[in-house]
Design a protein around this motif. Structure first.
Motif, PDB file in Angstrom:
ATOM      1  N   LYS A 142       0.828  -1.203   0.000  1.00 21.93           N
ATOM      2  CA  LYS A 142       0.000   0.000   0.000  1.00 21.93           C
ATOM      3  C   LYS A 142       0.863   1.253   0.000  1.00 21.93           C
ATOM      4  CE  LYS A 142      -3.869   1.917  -0.350  1.00 21.93           C
ATOM      5  NZ  LYS A 142      -4.709   1.698  -1.538  1.00 21.93           N
ATOM      6  N   VAL A 143       1.945   1.249   0.774  1.00 27.96           N
ATOM      7  CA  VAL A 143       2.849   2.398   0.778  1.00 27.96           C
ATOM      8  C   VAL A 143       3.472   2.575  -0.604  1.00 27.96           C
ATOM      9  CG1 VAL A 143       4.976   3.351   1.749  1.00 27.96           C
ATOM     10  CG2 VAL A 143       3.345   2.190   3.243  1.00 27.96           C
ATOM     11  N   ALA A 144       3.887   1.476  -1.201  1.00 35.15           N
ATOM     12  CA  ALA A 144       4.547   1.526  -2.509  1.00 35.15           C
ATOM     13  C   ALA A 144       3.626   2.065  -3.601  1.00 35.15           C
ATOM     14  CB  ALA A 144       5.052   0.137  -2.895  1.00 35.15           C
ATOM     15  N   MET A 145       2.312   1.911  -3.428  1.00 34.02           N
ATOM     16  CA  MET A 145       1.365   2.323  -4.451  1.00 34.02           C
ATOM     17  C   MET A 145       0.661   3.648  -4.128  1.00 34.02           C
ATOM     18  SD  MET A 145       1.900  -0.052  -6.521  1.00 34.02           S
ATOM     19  CE  MET A 145       0.673   0.371  -7.747  1.00 34.02           C
ATOM     20  N   ASP A 146       0.887   4.205  -2.947  1.00 40.05           N
ATOM     21  CA  ASP A 146       0.179   5.410  -2.507  1.00 40.05           C
ATOM     22  C   ASP A 146       0.753   6.645  -3.208  1.00 40.05           C
ATOM     23  OD1 ASP A 146      -1.042   7.507  -1.176  1.00 40.05           O
ATOM     24  OD2 ASP A 146      -0.854   6.594   0.803  1.00 40.05           O
ATOM     25  N   ARG A 147      -0.049   7.311  -3.998  1.00 39.98           N
ATOM     26  CA  ARG A 147       0.421   8.474  -4.747  1.00 39.98           C
ATOM     27  C   ARG A 147       0.693   9.675  -3.849  1.00 39.98           C
ATOM     28  NH1 ARG A 147       0.133   7.742 -10.140  1.00 39.98           N
ATOM     29  NH2 ARG A 147      -1.164   6.031 -10.919  1.00 39.98           N
ATOM     30  N   ASP A 148       0.219   9.639  -2.604  1.00 41.61           N
ATOM     31  CA  ASP A 148       0.504  10.720  -1.668  1.00 41.61           C
ATOM     32  C   ASP A 148       1.859  10.545  -0.988  1.00 41.61           C
ATOM     33  OD1 ASP A 148      -1.867  12.143  -2.108  1.00 41.61           O
ATOM     34  OD2 ASP A 148      -2.972  10.851  -0.731  1.00 41.61           O
ATOM     35  N   VAL A 149       2.507   9.414  -1.220  1.00 46.19           N
ATOM     36  CA  VAL A 149       3.825   9.143  -0.650  1.00 46.19           C
ATOM     37  C   VAL A 149       4.887   9.610  -1.637  1.00 46.19           C
ATOM     38  CG1 VAL A 149       5.410   7.300   0.067  1.00 46.19           C
ATOM     39  CG2 VAL A 149       2.985   7.196   0.712  1.00 46.19           C
ATOM     40  N   PRO A 150       5.919  10.316  -1.177  1.00 46.27           N
ATOM     41  CA  PRO A 150       6.979  10.775  -2.089  1.00 46.27           C
ATOM     42  C   PRO A 150       7.603   9.604  -2.855  1.00 46.27           C
ATOM     43  CG  PRO A 150       7.207  11.834   0.055  1.00 46.27           C
ATOM     44  CD  PRO A 150       6.147  10.777   0.209  1.00 46.27           C
ATOM     45  N   GLU A 151       8.020   9.856  -4.082  1.00 47.24           N
ATOM     46  CA  GLU A 151       8.532   8.790  -4.940  1.00 47.24           C
ATOM     47  C   GLU A 151       9.728   8.085  -4.318  1.00 47.24           C
ATOM     48  OE1 GLU A 151       9.146   5.984  -7.578  1.00 47.24           O
ATOM     49  OE2 GLU A 151       7.358   7.244  -7.465  1.00 47.24           O
ATOM     50  N   GLY A 152      10.601   8.811  -3.630  1.00 39.37           N
ATOM     51  CA  GLY A 152      11.753   8.168  -3.006  1.00 39.37           C
ATOM     52  C   GLY A 152      11.342   7.114  -1.985  1.00 39.37           C
TER      53      GLY A 152
END
Length: 342
Positions: free
Chosen positions: A225-235
């Motif tokens: 979920k973290v890896a796919m969350d667009r609100d999480v910075p790309e890094g």
């Protein structure tokens, strides 16, 4: 009463209510999911004070009253679903999207007030004076100190005996210095909070090493979920994908199957080059598949075990849809007779 979960009334005109600063502070901490018994840790206020404030908030029309009786327990619709179906398996803890309710408007409004207090009253003070005051501050000043960009001040906030989960969430969201975030993550009780974790992964200053230390042991579903969350910075998303791939190699077979089924196979695109063991393959072969999306994604997974491809070719959903059958027949691990159209 301790089991009651206070729920704010979204339509309440909070700005027009005659709330004291303390009442407004408690209201800002209500997310509709936290029971009364946890509000002491969240606010730093004693239980009897919490009860009195909640009573007044109900009287003001800002919070729904406590139910007079508990709703009947669910008879468990989950148990009625056959475990061998390809319906997504239930995770032992919720996905990040399920944990995450939109921030209540009162929290946003309160955060704006705390930021103003910091910028207008506290920020002009010398750093050492801010650090000294933060150790003994009370709200709303304590919440205002959570906006301080200096790690030494944040460390003082964390040393304050009144600090609670609400303050930890503010720091995780608004403090943009890796040193301060490291200090926050030194408190296990705070890191265990879903709200703190949610804002940490969205903080652009979260160090990759800190993410690995905190998330490497968490369930594959949460990492995905973290890896796919667009609100999480790309890094951080990139680090999450790397952590998930590493974890996939060592995770229990049941957890791998849970990940594949809950994502309807979408995760397989991120697992290129990784294979599964015999137990995982056996668990996947022990199910009935009805989801075209799941079947399609498995058919495009180069590491799909031969036994799983053969199993899918026998499914009724595949027999009814020639395009799915064709995808499976073209898989390099498809049985020879299937590739010949048998």
């Amino acid at each position: 009463m301790n089991d009651w979960t206070p729920k704010p009334i979204p339509s309440a005109a909070v700005a027009k209510l005659p709330l004291s600063p303390e009442e407004g502070f408690v209201l800002s901490r209500l997310d509709g999911a936290t029971p009364v018994k946890h509000l002491t840790a969240l606010t730093g206020l004693p239980p009897e004070r919490i009860q009195a404030i909640l009573t007044r908030l109900v009287e003001h029309g800002a919070v729904l009253p406590a139910p007079t009786s508990a709703p009947p327990p669910s008879t468990g619709a989950r148990a009625a679903a056959p475990p061998e179906e390809d319906t997504p398996a239930e995770a032992e803890e919720p996905l990040a999207a399920e944990e995450e309710a939109p921030e209540d408007a009162t929290v946003e409004a309160a955060a704006g007030n705390w930021r103003q207090i910091f910028e207008r009253q506290l920020h002009p003070l010398p750093e050492d004076e801010r650090a000294r005051r933060a150790r003994g501050a009370e709200d709303p000043e304590l919440s205002a100190f959570c906006f301080d960009p200096v790690p030494a001040v944040i460390k003082s906030v964390l040393e304050n005996t009144r600090v609670g989960l609400g303050h930890a969430r503010l720091i995780a969201r608004h403090h943009h210095n890796p040193v301060g975030l490291e200090a926050l993550c030194g408190r296990a009780a705070f890191v265990a909070d879903t709200g703190v974790r949610r804002w940490l992964v969205r903080n652009p200053q979260l160090p990759a090493g800190l993410y690995r230390r905190l998330w490497s042991g968490r369930r594959l579903l949460e990492q995905y979920k973290v890896a796919m969350d667009r609100d999480v910075p790309e890094g951080t998303r990139r680090t999450a994908r790397e952590v998930m791939r590493t974890r996939f190699n060592t995770a229990p077979a049941e957890e791998r199957v849970e990940l594949i089924l809950n994502t309807e196979g979408r995760v397989l695109a991120s697992l290129v080059g990784l294979a599964v063991d015999g137990k995982t393959a056996a668990l996947l072969c022990g199910r009935t598949y009805r989801s075209p999306m799941l079947i399609q994604n498995i058919a495009r997974w180069s590491a799909a075990p031969p036994a799983l491809i053969a199993h899918l070719l026998k499914q009724e959903a595949v027999r009814r849809q020639p395009q799915l059958r064709m995808l499976l027949q073209r898989h390099p691990n498809a049985p020879a007779d299937a590739r010949r159209g048998g």
